[in-house]
Design a protein around this motif. Sequence first.
Motif, short mmCIF file in Angstrom:
data_model
loop_
_atom_site.label_atom_id
_atom_site.label_comp_id
_atom_site.label_asym_id
_atom_site.label_seq_id
_atom_site.Cartn_x
_atom_site.Cartn_y
_atom_site.Cartn_z
N ARG A 28 -7.57 -5.33 -3.55
CA ARG A 28 -6.54 -5.84 -2.96
C ARG A 28 -6.84 -7.46 -2.43
NH1 ARG A 28 -1.75 -7.13 -1.85
NH2 ARG A 28 -0.65 -6.37 -0.13
N LEU A 40 -5.09 0.94 -5.20
CA LEU A 40 -5.11 -0.52 -4.99
C LEU A 40 -6.33 -1.18 -5.26
CD1 LEU A 40 -3.78 -0.41 -1.28
CD2 LEU A 40 -2.50 -1.28 -2.95
N THR A 54 -2.45 -3.88 -10.00
CA THR A 54 -1.94 -2.68 -9.46
C THR A 54 -0.42 -2.71 -9.50
OG1 THR A 54 -3.56 -2.83 -7.69
CG2 THR A 54 -1.24 -1.83 -7.01
N ASP A 78 -4.32 -7.34 -7.71
CA ASP A 78 -2.92 -7.38 -7.33
C ASP A 78 -2.00 -7.17 -8.39
OD1 ASP A 78 -3.56 -7.08 -4.76
OD2 ASP A 78 -2.57 -8.86 -4.02
N ALA A 105 0.78 -1.32 -0.12
CA ALA A 105 0.18 0.01 0.07
C ALA A 105 0.88 1.17 -0.13
CB ALA A 105 -1.03 -0.09 1.17
#
Length: 204
Positions: free
Chosen positions: A179, A176, A188, A185, A166
Amino acid sequence: MGPLSRWWLRRHHGHGPWAGLLRAPPPGEWISLDLETTGLDPARDHILSLAAVPVRDGRVWLSERFERRVHTARAFGIDSIRHHRITPDEAGEGEPVTEVVHAFLQWLGSRRLLGYHLGFDLDMLAPHVRALTGFALPHPTVDLANEVARLQRRQRPDAPVNLDFAHIAGTLGVPLVARHTALGDAVTVGLCWLALGERGWPGG
C-alpha cells in the motif's frame, strides 16, 4: 475525451511521432496506473514515482510492468515520507520527469487506462504529456472508485457509499499489495477490477 475530439487528434496528429497513442485501443486490456506524489495539488506538487501494469485475460501481468522513480528537488516533509515511503535522497536519485513520461507513453500505446481516483493521476501527468505530444491523453479511462460507487448504489440505494481503498479491496477479497507504493497500488487496483468482472460488473 469524446469521439469528435479523438477524430480531430487523429486528423492532425495521426501521422506524427505520437500516432501510437491515437489508435483504437486493443480489446479486453487495461493499464492500471498509479503515481506517488509530493502532495495532492497538481498545480504545485511533483511526481515521485510512476507504475503501471497490464490487466488482461483475467490476470495482472506484473512481468510486463512499467515502473520508474522520478527525480525531484522539491522539499517534502515527514508526513509525505510516511505516506509513500520515498525519502528526499531517493527522490533526488530518480530520472527526469520528462524522460519518465516519454518512456511511459511509448510503453502505453493506445491501451485503456484504469486507476483509483484516476483523475488526480492524469492531472499530474497532463502538463508533461502536453509538453511532449502537444495534446492531452486521448485514452478511454475507467475509475475503480466510480464503478464501485455505481455498484454500491445499485445494490443498496439508501446506504452511504464507502470508497475507502482498503474497504473496496477487502469487500472484493483482494489483498492490499504494498500500500502507498505506485506499483503496489496499481497491482491492487488491477486485482480489484478483475474481481469486479468476476461478479459480472461492469459487464466484463
